[in-house]
Design an enzyme around this catalytic site. Sequence first.
Site, PDB file in Angstrom:
ATOM      1  N   HIS A   1       0.890  -1.166   0.123  1.00 17.90           N
ATOM      2  CA  HIS A   1       0.078  -0.014  -0.052  1.00 17.90           C
ATOM      3  C   HIS A   1       0.905   1.167  -0.055  1.00 17.90           C
ATOM      4  CE1 HIS A   1      -3.512   2.263   0.844  1.00 17.90           C
ATOM      5  NE2 HIS A   1      -2.653   2.954   1.457  1.00 17.90           N
TER       6      HIS A   1
ATOM      7  N   ASP B   1     -14.962   3.083   7.519  1.00 16.83           N
ATOM      8  CA  ASP B   1     -14.040   3.926   6.938  1.00 16.83           C
ATOM      9  C   ASP B   1     -14.633   4.743   5.672  1.00 16.83           C
ATOM     10  OD1 ASP B   1     -11.171   5.056   6.872  1.00 16.83           O
ATOM     11  OD2 ASP B   1     -11.345   4.096   4.814  1.00 16.83           O
TER      12      ASP B   1
ATOM     13  N   ARG C   1     -14.076  13.407   6.796  1.00 21.09           N
ATOM     14  CA  ARG C   1     -12.788  13.904   6.906  1.00 21.09           C
ATOM     15  C   ARG C   1     -12.398  14.682   5.849  1.00 21.09           C
ATOM     16  NH1 ARG C   1      -9.351   8.834   7.418  1.00 21.09           N
ATOM     17  NH2 ARG C   1      -7.603  10.341   7.449  1.00 21.09           N
TER      18      ARG C   1
ATOM     19  N   SER D   1      -7.730   4.143   8.939  1.00 22.46           N
ATOM     20  CA  SER D   1      -8.255   3.739   7.622  1.00 22.46           C
ATOM     21  C   SER D   1      -7.624   3.123   6.764  1.00 22.46           C
ATOM     22  CB  SER D   1      -8.313   5.389   7.283  1.00 22.46           C
ATOM     23  OG  SER D   1      -8.677   5.251   6.032  1.00 22.46           O
TER      24      SER D   1
ATOM     25  N   LYS E   1      -8.548  -1.493   6.196  1.00 23.06           N
ATOM     26  CA  LYS E   1      -8.834  -1.935   4.742  1.00 23.06           C
ATOM     27  C   LYS E   1      -7.968  -3.248   4.467  1.00 23.06           C
ATOM     28  CE  LYS E   1      -8.903   2.455   3.384  1.00 23.06           C
ATOM     29  NZ  LYS E   1      -9.144   3.681   2.854  1.00 23.06           N
TER      30      LYS E   1
HETATM   31  N1  URA Z   1      -5.868   6.825   2.336  1.00 20.73           N
HETATM   32  C1  URA Z   1      -6.589   5.938   3.184  1.00 20.73           C
HETATM   33  O1  URA Z   1      -7.130   5.066   2.819  1.00 20.73           O
HETATM   34  N2  URA Z   1      -7.222   6.700   4.227  1.00 20.73           N
HETATM   35  C2  URA Z   1      -6.360   7.858   4.861  1.00 20.73           C
HETATM   36  O2  URA Z   1      -6.980   8.350   5.622  1.00 20.73           O
HETATM   37  C3  URA Z   1      -5.289   8.273   3.949  1.00 20.73           C
HETATM   38  C4  URA Z   1      -5.081   7.864   2.765  1.00 20.73           C
END
Ligand code: URA
Length: 428
Positions: free
Chosen positions: A87, A166, A173, A188, A192
């Site tokens: 990621h 999320d 946010r 966040s 995932k």
């Molecule tokens: N990517 C995400 O999935 N969440 C965040 O808060 C910032 C970047």
Amino acid sequence: MSNEPFDAVEIIRAKRDRAKLSPEQIDWVVDAYTRGVVADYQMSALAMAILLNGMERDEISRWTNAMIASGERMDFSTLSRPTADKHSTGGVGDKITLPLAPLVACFDVAVPQLSGRGLGHTGGTLDKLESIPGWRCDLSNDEMMRQLEEVGAVICAAGTGLAPADKKLYALRDVTGTVEAIPLIASSIMSKKIAEGTASLVLDVKVGSGAFMKNEELARELATTMVQLGTDAGVATTALLTDMSVPLGLTVGNALEVRESVEVLAGGGPADVVELTVALAREMLAAAGKPDADVEAALKDGRAMDVWRRMIAAQGGDPDAELPVAKHSEEIRAERSGVITGLDAMQVGLAGWRLGAGRERQGEPVQFGAGVELHKSVGDEVREGDLLATLFTDTPERFARAQQAISGAWSYGEQAPARRVVIDKITA
Ligand code: URA
């Protein structure tokens, strides 16, 4: 009288006054927000209190678990190969997922890359791949599992079932100035990734003008928090801190970045893209129990390209199709002579976005051919009038604002500083 065990205001007040939230408070507030019992304005206040006052490690871990519990969990344990995932926290010209997923899959490791779209100045992997005629990102879980078994790599959209809390919180946010809270970013991303069910994860945490985290100290804190969350959840997690002060590679924009990725898969491509692809592949393979894999050989001898072609074709794409080209182009030339000592990633990203490579609102279409091709980067010597970059768009009225964004991106001096693509590695 409601049957709810807590009320939102007491939890907001507690975080406002720097108290530590209890596990039960955290479970309730995340669940109640997902159910619509806690209102957006209450969650905004709580998110701001978290941004200002922070959270302790066990609070972040509980918050992450509560977000995971809001949705489904995937399970790759029935696959015959181990899984490894990567990621990136996002940057300008960051096309690394494209060559990386097929490269790692060459070594009998399954790579499930659930990717997103760009928002703002950073590009999105799905937008890039959709510039390949026919390619589609929406796969069912069954299609995804089949492709992982048969091809080894899949890049597709995350289903709506993963961490729905999320999804709701991230959108909130985005419009309440609370994206930059480290506990919220870390939970966040990791909710995932943990819900997705990968056995190992390598995080590419970017630092510099084109990244979320503008300085190394914050990037390090974010990386450490995410590595801890992954480790606590039983996912073998490491992070690389990598440079995003300069764009990655020489292209920014959807089809332009696909073209550059294919160059890397053909054994060429810009040195920084190759270096980061190789570094992340090594980390992923080590985490998947294959530390001795000869990653560079698989790029040079065409094995990674073979997997790429199969991966694109399996999702309806034609790997031999011509990529879209923008209708209009304009050149940017050097206004002085000298050695390029800096090239601001944010300014280049902003130019690409203004040219139409990104979107201003969620759901808008992107222009596949739009973007920036860089001809000179850090370390190059230029003379006044040399070609620095070409801008591409289908809508030429966009050129003026893109030029405004990019014109001051290059800085000049006597000698360029040495560039470290990988700054550090963070382990548990
Ligand atoms: N990517 C995400 O999935 N969440 C965040 O808060 C910032 C970047």
